[in-house]
Design a protein around this motif. Structure first.
Motif, PDB file in Angstrom:
ATOM      1  N   ALA A 144     -19.930   4.557  65.401  1.00 18.39           N
ATOM      2  CA  ALA A 144     -18.564   4.977  65.727  1.00 18.39           C
ATOM      3  C   ALA A 144     -18.433   6.501  65.692  1.00 18.39           C
ATOM      4  O   ALA A 144     -17.818   7.096  66.585  1.00 18.39           O
ATOM      5  N   GLN A 145     -19.013   7.140  64.696  1.00 14.46           N
ATOM      6  CA  GLN A 145     -18.923   8.597  64.585  1.00 14.46           C
ATOM      7  C   GLN A 145     -19.689   9.282  65.716  1.00 14.46           C
ATOM      8  O   GLN A 145     -19.211  10.253  66.302  1.00 14.46           O
ATOM      9  N   ALA A 146     -20.892   8.773  66.032  1.00 17.36           N
ATOM     10  CA  ALA A 146     -21.693   9.358  67.113  1.00 17.36           C
ATOM     11  C   ALA A 146     -20.999   9.174  68.452  1.00 17.36           C
ATOM     12  O   ALA A 146     -20.979  10.085  69.284  1.00 17.36           O
ATOM     13  N   ALA A 147     -20.393   8.010  68.671  1.00 18.02           N
ATOM     14  CA  ALA A 147     -19.676   7.761  69.920  1.00 18.02           C
ATOM     15  C   ALA A 147     -18.508   8.733  70.067  1.00 18.02           C
ATOM     16  O   ALA A 147     -18.265   9.264  71.158  1.00 18.02           O
ATOM     17  N   ALA A 148     -17.799   8.995  68.987  1.00 18.77           N
ATOM     18  CA  ALA A 148     -16.686   9.943  69.032  1.00 18.77           C
ATOM     19  C   ALA A 148     -17.188  11.352  69.352  1.00 18.77           C
ATOM     20  O   ALA A 148     -16.573  12.067  70.145  1.00 18.77           O
ATOM     21  N   GLU A 149     -18.318  11.758  68.766  1.00 19.72           N
ATOM     22  CA  GLU A 149     -18.875  13.095  69.028  1.00 19.72           C
ATOM     23  C   GLU A 149     -19.326  13.235  70.477  1.00 19.72           C
ATOM     24  O   GLU A 149     -19.193  14.293  71.073  1.00 19.72           O
ATOM     25  N   LEU A 150     -19.882  12.151  71.038  1.00 20.99           N
ATOM     26  CA  LEU A 150     -20.406  12.189  72.408  1.00 20.99           C
ATOM     27  C   LEU A 150     -19.352  11.849  73.460  1.00 20.99           C
ATOM     28  O   LEU A 150     -19.623  11.914  74.655  1.00 20.99           O
ATOM     29  N   HIS A 151     -18.176  11.429  73.022  1.00 22.62           N
ATOM     30  CA  HIS A 151     -17.090  11.030  73.926  1.00 22.62           C
ATOM     31  C   HIS A 151     -17.492   9.851  74.801  1.00 22.62           C
ATOM     32  O   HIS A 151     -17.290   9.848  76.014  1.00 22.62           O
ATOM     33  N   VAL A 152     -18.120   8.857  74.172  1.00 19.91           N
ATOM     34  CA  VAL A 152     -18.486   7.615  74.855  1.00 19.91           C
ATOM     35  C   VAL A 152     -17.995   6.451  73.999  1.00 19.91           C
ATOM     36  O   VAL A 152     -17.603   6.631  72.845  1.00 19.91           O
TER      37      VAL A 152
END
Length: 95
Positions: free
Chosen positions: A23-31
């Motif tokens: 969830a955190q990585a998806a938020a950082e990558l905007h995906v």
């Protein structure tokens, strides 16, 4: 006598290693998180047992894997006017 002002490892990174969840990585990558889960086999990541996490370096590598440059350069002198597309409707007597 030990010098307390120096770090124990002079050549080590001083920044803490971030471990991001899906969830955190998806938020950082905007995906979407589901996109990361679907493509996990092709993406750099770290896995400890069944736990998957992403570091900042992993995120930079993912970004560079999917970075695209435009194939053609933008027109040098654009007038700024929009040009309508041709109609997609069929003509009544063409048929």
């Amino acid at each position: 006598m030990i010098d307390q002002t120096r770090s124990p490892c002079a050549g080590c990174r001083t920044a803490a290693l971030r471990r991001l969840t899906y969830a955190q990585a998806a938020a950082e990558l905007h995906v979407e998180e589901s996109w990361l889960r679907r493509h996990i086999r092709r993406l750099p990541h770290t896995k400890l047992g069944r736990v998957v996490y992403f570091t900042d370096d992993d995120l930079r590598r993912i970004d560079s894997l999917f970075h695209h440059e435009p194939a053609t350069p933008a027109p040098a002198a654009s007038t700024g006017q929009l040009v309508p597309l041709p109609s997609r409707r069929r003509r009544a007597n063409a048929g």
